[in-house]
Design an enzyme around this catalytic site. Structure first.
Site, PDB file in Angstrom:
ATOM      1  N   SER A  40      -0.676 -32.735 -14.236  1.00  0.00           N
ATOM      2  CA  SER A  40      -0.984 -34.080 -13.752  1.00  0.00           C
ATOM      3  C   SER A  40      -2.448 -34.127 -13.336  1.00  0.00           C
ATOM      4  O   SER A  40      -3.327 -33.913 -14.162  1.00  0.00           O
ATOM      5  CB  SER A  40      -0.046 -34.464 -12.595  1.00  0.00           C
ATOM      6  OG  SER A  40      -0.292 -35.790 -12.176  1.00  0.00           O
ATOM      7  N   THR A  41      -2.740 -34.357 -12.055  1.00  0.00           N
ATOM      8  CA  THR A  41      -4.115 -34.470 -11.588  1.00  0.00           C
ATOM      9  C   THR A  41      -4.899 -33.200 -11.898  1.00  0.00           C
ATOM     10  O   THR A  41      -4.511 -32.107 -11.514  1.00  0.00           O
ATOM     11  CB  THR A  41      -4.137 -34.723 -10.071  1.00  0.00           C
ATOM     12  OG1 THR A  41      -3.288 -35.823  -9.773  1.00  0.00           O
ATOM     13  CG2 THR A  41      -5.554 -34.999  -9.593  1.00  0.00           C
ATOM     14  N   HIS A  99       0.853 -36.332 -17.007  1.00  0.00           N
ATOM     15  CA  HIS A  99       0.998 -37.670 -16.429  1.00  0.00           C
ATOM     16  C   HIS A  99      -0.178 -38.539 -16.856  1.00  0.00           C
ATOM     17  O   HIS A  99      -1.287 -38.408 -16.331  1.00  0.00           O
ATOM     18  CB  HIS A  99       1.046 -37.595 -14.903  1.00  0.00           C
ATOM     19  CG  HIS A  99       2.242 -36.873 -14.373  1.00  0.00           C
ATOM     20  ND1 HIS A  99       2.340 -36.466 -13.069  1.00  0.00           N
ATOM     21  CD2 HIS A  99       3.399 -36.487 -14.965  1.00  0.00           C
ATOM     22  CE1 HIS A  99       3.509 -35.858 -12.877  1.00  0.00           C
ATOM     23  NE2 HIS A  99       4.156 -35.857 -14.024  1.00  0.00           N
ATOM     24  N   MET A 159      -0.401 -33.472  -8.555  1.00  0.00           N
ATOM     25  CA  MET A 159       0.176 -33.913  -7.292  1.00  0.00           C
ATOM     26  C   MET A 159       1.695 -33.962  -7.381  1.00  0.00           C
ATOM     27  O   MET A 159       2.273 -34.055  -8.454  1.00  0.00           O
ATOM     28  CB  MET A 159      -0.342 -35.314  -6.935  1.00  0.00           C
ATOM     29  CG  MET A 159      -1.820 -35.370  -6.618  1.00  0.00           C
ATOM     30  SD  MET A 159      -2.302 -36.951  -5.887  1.00  0.00           S
ATOM     31  CE  MET A 159      -1.831 -38.107  -7.161  1.00  0.00           C
ATOM     32  N   ASP A 198       6.808 -32.895  -9.504  1.00  0.00           N
ATOM     33  CA  ASP A 198       7.413 -33.045 -10.822  1.00  0.00           C
ATOM     34  C   ASP A 198       7.367 -31.701 -11.556  1.00  0.00           C
ATOM     35  O   ASP A 198       6.333 -31.042 -11.588  1.00  0.00           O
ATOM     36  CB  ASP A 198       6.668 -34.114 -11.625  1.00  0.00           C
ATOM     37  CG  ASP A 198       7.334 -34.419 -12.949  1.00  0.00           C
ATOM     38  OD1 ASP A 198       8.569 -34.275 -13.040  1.00  0.00           O
ATOM     39  OD2 ASP A 198       6.621 -34.810 -13.893  1.00  0.00           O
TER      40      ASP A 198
END
Length: 388
Positions: free
Chosen positions: A204-205, A232, A325, A328
């Site tokens: 993600s991030t 993401h 973050m 998940d």
């Protein structure tokens, strides 16, 4: 010229250890909304609301923000031109690029990451969309908090405990762990004795940069087995990400298509706004795309991919959880480990945000927790038969 600035000296005294945020956007509506959302958080202070990149560059040293939210399309000096100038004046500034969902802006956003931006956030295309999008508001607040706090910790600053955030709210029957200052000692599992027949990656991030590093060095692994990635990202962004990864790896990387066979030699990226899973049909694995509800506030999400892969490949499954973050991937990793598979997580020091990899590490699901630069070589050795 529309400028709203808080005195740097006054703000520093009044704000204490709050994160100092600078909002830069040529839309007065967007600036006002974003500033208001951030000021509602007790651990934030908006020190400036500016219309152009030139204003931001001219005032960044005096205002001394921790985080800048930087629009891409602005008059006088746009975001991508302002970015290197801002970082030249304040090297530890966290810059979050904001852009609407066009291919042009998606390309610029990913380019900005290579120039030093910490992350990007897709912005609704209309002011009304910005006003009504709870997802945009939540994501913006959480990115500012997580990225700003991490940068302060890197400087040796220890902030006060943040206000409860969406990362700490119950999700799918469990509580997502908040940002941590120092990871606890994480117990490692032994690798599965079965040589994997598939590689799964969730991120993600900070993921685009991490994926370039890992996928760009997998080489022979991609030739041996299929690689499936959930990052993401919204639509259009995932298309461009696949193109970037294809160039980095020299292999075929593209968004997965519903019903297509999963074969060695290819890398499949989950399309934005769809969950990518796998299933066994006619004796072989295929991609299954689903437009279902958000999972862990995300779509695509990592959990559905990992859980479905555990059912298809069982113990012959290896997953890598990279920077991001939230948590998940933790539930899917648990399903995968229960089926006999193995998980590798990126370590905290090399992660932009140690949420997702931290969640699987702290749950005791990992066979290894490694710096980003060591992950591709470890994966290569595992697929070559290393079992320790």
């Amino acid at each position: 010229m529309a400028i709203a600035v808080t005195s740097a000296s006054t703000a520093s005294t009044a704000a204490g250890d709050r994160l100092r945020v600078m909002v830069v956007d040529d839309s007065v509506v967007v600036r006002g909304l974003v500033a208001r959302w951030l000021e509602e958080q007790p651990d934030f202070e908006v020190v400036a609301s500016l219309r152009t990149g030139r204003e931001a560059v001219d005032q960044v040293e005096r205002l001394d923000p921790d985080v800048a939210i930087l629009d891409i399309e602005m008059p006088v000096l746009d975001g991508i031109s302002a970015l290197p100038l801002l970082l030249a004046k304040k090297r530890d500034l966290v810059v979050i690029m904001a852009s609407t969902l066009t291919r042009h802006n998606a390309e610029i956003s990913l380019k900005a990451l290579s120039l030093g931006a910490a992350d990007y956030i897709p912005k609704p295309e209309t002011n009304r969309g910005v006003t009504t999008s709870a997802d945009f508001r939540r994501d913006l607040v959480e990115k500012v908090r997580n990225l700003g706090q991490r940068r302060r910790r890197q400087r040796g600053f220890r902030p006060a405990a943040p206000a409860p955030s969406s990362d700490e709210r119950p999700t799918a029957g469990r509580t997502v762990p908040p940002v941590v200052d120092k990871p606890p000692t994480c117990k490692l599992r032994t690798l599965s004795p079965t040589i994997p027949r598939v590689l799964l990656i969730g991120s993600s991030t900070g993921g685009p940069q991490a994926l370039n590093e890992v996928v760009g060095h997998l080489g022979s692994v991609i030739d041996k087995v299929p690689v499936l990635i959930t990052q993401h990202m919204p639509p259009t962004f995932t298309t461009i990400l696949a193109e970037h990864l294809s160039r980095a790896s020299g292999r075929t990387v593209r968004e997965g298509q519903d019903g297509e066979p999963v074969v060695a030699g290819r890398v499949y990226v989950a399309p934005g706004a769809l969950h990518m899973q796998v299933a066994r049909r006619d004796g072989g694995p295929v991609i299954v795309l689903q437009d279902g509800p958000l999972v862990n506030f995300c779509k695509p999400a990592v959990d559905p991919l990992l859980t479905s892969a555990a059912q298809v490949w069982g113990a012959a499954t290896l997953a890598v959880i990279l920077t991001g973050m939230g948590s998940d991937g933790a539930r899917g990793a648990a399903d995968l480990v229960t089926a006999g598979g193995s998980v590798i997580a990126q370590d905290e020091a090399s992660s932009v945000v140690w949420g997702m990899p931290g969640a699987v590490a702290q749950a005791g699901l990992c066979a290894a927790i490694l710096p980003l630069a060591q992950i591709a070589s470890k994966v290569t050795r595992v697929f070559s038969g290393e079992r320790s």
